[in-house]
Write a protein that holds these residues in place. Structure first.
Motif, PDB file in Angstrom:
ATOM      1  N   LYS A  40      15.210  32.727  72.042  1.00 21.27           N
ATOM      2  CA  LYS A  40      16.438  32.417  71.315  1.00 21.27           C
ATOM      3  C   LYS A  40      16.024  31.924  69.931  1.00 21.27           C
ATOM      4  O   LYS A  40      15.418  30.850  69.795  1.00 21.27           O
ATOM      5  N   LEU A  41      16.346  32.693  68.895  1.00 19.18           N
ATOM      6  CA  LEU A  41      15.795  32.454  67.558  1.00 19.18           C
ATOM      7  C   LEU A  41      16.622  31.454  66.752  1.00 19.18           C
ATOM      8  O   LEU A  41      17.291  31.795  65.771  1.00 19.18           O
ATOM      9  N   GLU A  42      16.516  30.182  67.128  1.00 17.35           N
ATOM     10  CA  GLU A  42      17.218  29.141  66.375  1.00 17.35           C
ATOM     11  C   GLU A  42      16.555  28.844  65.035  1.00 17.35           C
ATOM     12  O   GLU A  42      17.108  28.118  64.211  1.00 17.35           O
ATOM     13  N   LEU A  43      15.397  29.430  64.776  1.00 14.38           N
ATOM     14  CA  LEU A  43      14.795  29.312  63.452  1.00 14.38           C
ATOM     15  C   LEU A  43      15.575  30.129  62.428  1.00 14.38           C
ATOM     16  O   LEU A  43      15.360  29.991  61.221  1.00 14.38           O
ATOM     17  N   LEU A  44      16.506  30.979  62.906  1.00 15.33           N
ATOM     18  CA  LEU A  44      17.413  31.716  62.014  1.00 15.33           C
ATOM     19  C   LEU A  44      18.768  31.029  61.893  1.00 15.33           C
ATOM     20  O   LEU A  44      19.712  31.582  61.348  1.00 15.33           O
ATOM     21  N   GLN A  45      18.843  29.809  62.423  1.00 15.52           N
ATOM     22  CA  GLN A  45      20.078  29.025  62.372  1.00 15.52           C
ATOM     23  C   GLN A  45      20.271  28.439  60.967  1.00 15.52           C
ATOM     24  O   GLN A  45      19.345  28.418  60.146  1.00 15.52           O
ATOM     25  N   LYS A  46      21.484  27.997  60.656  1.00 16.44           N
ATOM     26  CA  LYS A  46      21.726  27.238  59.431  1.00 16.44           C
ATOM     27  C   LYS A  46      20.692  26.115  59.349  1.00 16.44           C
ATOM     28  O   LYS A  46      20.332  25.523  60.361  1.00 16.44           O
ATOM     29  N   VAL A  47      20.218  25.802  58.178  1.00 14.01           N
ATOM     30  CA  VAL A  47      19.173  24.833  57.862  1.00 14.01           C
ATOM     31  C   VAL A  47      17.845  25.194  58.516  1.00 14.01           C
ATOM     32  O   VAL A  47      16.881  24.431  58.464  1.00 14.01           O
ATOM     33  N   GLY A  48      17.748  26.355  59.145  1.00 11.54           N
ATOM     34  CA  GLY A  48      16.497  26.807  59.734  1.00 11.54           C
ATOM     35  C   GLY A  48      16.133  26.155  61.037  1.00 11.54           C
ATOM     36  O   GLY A  48      14.969  26.203  61.449  1.00 11.54           O
ATOM     37  N   ALA A  49      17.126  25.577  61.742  1.00 17.40           N
ATOM     38  CA  ALA A  49      16.804  24.893  62.993  1.00 17.40           C
ATOM     39  C   ALA A  49      18.058  24.671  63.826  1.00 17.40           C
ATOM     40  O   ALA A  49      19.177  24.576  63.308  1.00 17.40           O
ATOM     41  N   THR A 101       7.842   8.488  55.283  1.00 12.88           N
ATOM     42  CA  THR A 101       7.110   9.108  54.179  1.00 12.88           C
ATOM     43  C   THR A 101       6.216  10.250  54.647  1.00 12.88           C
ATOM     44  O   THR A 101       5.847  11.108  53.845  1.00 12.88           O
ATOM     45  N   PHE A 102       5.869  10.259  55.935  1.00 10.14           N
ATOM     46  CA  PHE A 102       5.023  11.335  56.453  1.00 10.14           C
ATOM     47  C   PHE A 102       5.832  12.560  56.882  1.00 10.14           C
ATOM     48  O   PHE A 102       5.277  13.515  57.403  1.00 10.14           O
ATOM     49  N   ALA A 103       7.128  12.536  56.668  1.00 12.03           N
ATOM     50  CA  ALA A 103       7.965  13.689  57.026  1.00 12.03           C
ATOM     51  C   ALA A 103       7.572  14.902  56.191  1.00 12.03           C
ATOM     52  O   ALA A 103       7.039  14.781  55.089  1.00 12.03           O
ATOM     53  N   SER A 104       7.854  16.066  56.736  1.00 14.03           N
ATOM     54  CA  SER A 104       7.575  17.317  56.036  1.00 14.03           C
ATOM     55  C   SER A 104       8.225  17.310  54.659  1.00 14.03           C
ATOM     56  O   SER A 104       9.413  17.042  54.512  1.00 14.03           O
ATOM     57  N   LYS A 105       7.425  17.602  53.633  1.00 18.15           N
ATOM     58  CA  LYS A 105       7.951  17.587  52.260  1.00 18.15           C
ATOM     59  C   LYS A 105       9.042  18.631  52.055  1.00 18.15           C
ATOM     60  O   LYS A 105      10.019  18.404  51.343  1.00 18.15           O
ATOM     61  N   VAL A 106       8.875  19.787  52.678  1.00 16.99           N
ATOM     62  CA  VAL A 106       9.874  20.839  52.501  1.00 16.99           C
ATOM     63  C   VAL A 106      11.200  20.448  53.156  1.00 16.99           C
ATOM     64  O   VAL A 106      12.276  20.785  52.653  1.00 16.99           O
ATOM     65  N   LYS A 107      11.125  19.685  54.249  1.00 15.36           N
ATOM     66  CA  LYS A 107      12.358  19.243  54.907  1.00 15.36           C
ATOM     67  C   LYS A 107      13.055  18.142  54.105  1.00 15.36           C
ATOM     68  O   LYS A 107      14.283  18.118  54.001  1.00 15.36           O
ATOM     69  N   ALA A 108      12.268  17.239  53.530  1.00 17.59           N
ATOM     70  CA  ALA A 108      12.852  16.196  52.686  1.00 17.59           C
ATOM     71  C   ALA A 108      13.499  16.807  51.448  1.00 17.59           C
ATOM     72  O   ALA A 108      14.604  16.419  51.045  1.00 17.59           O
ATOM     73  N   GLN A 109      12.820  17.766  50.847  1.00 18.84           N
ATOM     74  CA  GLN A 109      13.358  18.430  49.663  1.00 18.84           C
ATOM     75  C   GLN A 109      14.651  19.179  49.983  1.00 18.84           C
ATOM     76  O   GLN A 109      15.625  19.134  49.222  1.00 18.84           O
ATOM     77  N   ALA A 110      14.659  19.867  51.126  1.00 13.19           N
ATOM     78  CA  ALA A 110      15.864  20.603  51.514  1.00 13.19           C
ATOM     79  C   ALA A 110      17.026  19.660  51.781  1.00 13.19           C
ATOM     80  O   ALA A 110      18.179  19.971  51.462  1.00 13.19           O
ATOM     81  N   THR A 111      16.738  18.506  52.356  1.00 13.79           N
ATOM     82  CA  THR A 111      17.790  17.522  52.633  1.00 13.79           C
ATOM     83  C   THR A 111      18.458  17.078  51.332  1.00 13.79           C
ATOM     84  O   THR A 111      19.687  16.957  51.254  1.00 13.79           O
ATOM     85  N   ARG A 112      17.649  16.830  50.315  1.00 11.14           N
ATOM     86  CA  ARG A 112      18.216  16.484  49.002  1.00 11.14           C
ATOM     87  C   ARG A 112      19.029  17.651  48.436  1.00 11.14           C
ATOM     88  O   ARG A 112      20.085  17.445  47.830  1.00 11.14           O
ATOM     89  N   ALA A 113      18.533  18.851  48.647  1.00 11.67           N
ATOM     90  CA  ALA A 113      19.218  20.029  48.105  1.00 11.67           C
ATOM     91  C   ALA A 113      20.611  20.208  48.716  1.00 11.67           C
ATOM     92  O   ALA A 113      21.504  20.758  48.061  1.00 11.67           O
ATOM     93  N   TYR A 114      20.792  19.748  49.948  1.00 13.18           N
ATOM     94  CA  TYR A 114      22.116  19.823  50.573  1.00 13.18           C
ATOM     95  C   TYR A 114      23.056  18.735  50.072  1.00 13.18           C
ATOM     96  O   TYR A 114      24.210  18.673  50.479  1.00 13.18           O
TER      97      TYR A 114
END
Length: 333
Positions: A40-49, A101-114
């Motif tokens: 089940k490809l939830e990596l294709l879900q909104k926000v990628g998860a 602070t150890f969270a994935s940088k790409v996830k933190a950046q995406a959160t700001r982008a939303y």
């Protein structure tokens, strides 16, 4: 504990906003393993998860119940952060997300982008304390990453959809476990729609609090965030609400880092998609279970996300594991 009707109601509430993700399989992988594995490809879900499901359901319920809501807050190492930020933005509600602070940088950046305000703190404990304090303010509501009925019900819609998409029934359903929201919703959906199927979970061996909780019957807690590539399963403990579901699982598997990397590479190669290590590790649990089977089995795996930052990608591909074909006799498999 949530019930199947909660999951059905959640699906009706969110289905217009989320992606109806596909279920796929790899004939080559099935040939190598001698069993059928469906993803089940939830990596294709909104926000990628898959987290978009629980976040969307929780934010909508808060809006319905509290029309005067001023802000939502959440604590997360990544995918839940994006889910709440995305869901809140859709409804025009301000959001503040507390992340380590150890969270994935790409996830933190995406959160700001939303559109969310992101506050990063040094430890998981500091993050949890900060979000609890923020939620004490009038008009501010906290959406926990897993220990919440609305979140659990939303996450359960992934399995509800997947079982409806299957042409033939499966023998087992597997998913990763961090705080336990997804596996809890998966258990409820499977018990209702396919009661004869086993429901099992996987987590990193470096952070095996959930498995030890399952085995002991008492919630076990980690002192600090585990050192693992599976950043979606770095929770310090499961929740009281999720544990009531987790204790009813049919089995639980811990996965070492090497097989996690191995399957991150192989799933990317076979499915032509980026698969988070948190998702990929489930395939090692699948193999651990299949080694015990005396006849061909059908297994459904929920691939939870595809958000990988550059540092994690470099670690995954530091060595080439594609020369070793998946084989149930291999320690990496």
């Amino acid at each position: 504990m949530i019930e199947f009707e909660d999951i059905k109601a959640a699906h009706q509430r969110i289905k217009a906003h989320i992606n109806h993700t596909p279920v796929v399989s790899s004939s080559l992988l099935n040939q190598w393993l001698g069993h059928e594995v469906y993803f089940k490809l939830e990596l294709l879900q909104k926000v990628g998860a898959f987290k978009a499901r629980g976040g969307c359901n929780a934010v909508q319920l808060l809006k319905e119940r509290h029309p005067d809501i001023k802000r939502v807050v959440a604590n997360s190492s990544g995918n839940h952060a994006q889910a709440v930020a995305w869901s809140a933005a859709k409804l025009g509600i301000p959001a503040t997300i507390y992340m380590p602070t150890f969270a994935s940088k790409v996830k933190a950046q995406a959160t700001r982008a939303y559109g969310a305000e992101v506050v990063q703190l040094g430890t998981r404990q500091a993050v949890d304390q900060a979000v609890a304090e923020a939620a004490e303010q009038p008009g501010v509501y906290w959406i926990p990453p897993f220990n919440d009925e609305a979140v659990i019900a939303g996450q359960g819609t992934a399995c509800l959809e997947a079982l409806d998409q299957m042409v033939q029934p499966v023998d087992a359903v597997m998913a990763p476990c961090g705080g336990g929201g997804l596996i809890s919703g998966t258990l409820v959906a499977t018990r209702k729609l396919l009661p004869q199927a086993l429901v099992m979970a996987a987590e990193p061996l470096a952070g095996d609090d959930a498995m030890r909780s399952y085995q002991s019957g008492v919630i076990q807690k980690l002192d600090s965030a585990p050192d693992t590539l599976a950043d979606g399963a770095m929770t310090l403990s499961v929740g009281e609400k999720t544990f009531e579901h987790i204790r009813q699982l049919d089995d639980f598997f811990a996965v070492e880092e090497a097989p996690m990397i191995y399957w991150s590479q192989w799933l990317a190669h076979l499915l032509k998609l980026h698969v988070e290590p948190t998702s990929a590790m489930v395939m090692n649990a699948v193999c651990q279970w299949l080694r015990q089977q005396q006849q061909p089995r059908k297994v459904l795996v929920i691939l939870t996300g595809g958000n990988i930052d550059a540092a994690t990608m470099r670690t995954i591909w530091q060595h080439d594991h594609l020369q070793q074909i998946p084989d149930l006799g291999s320690s990496l498999c």
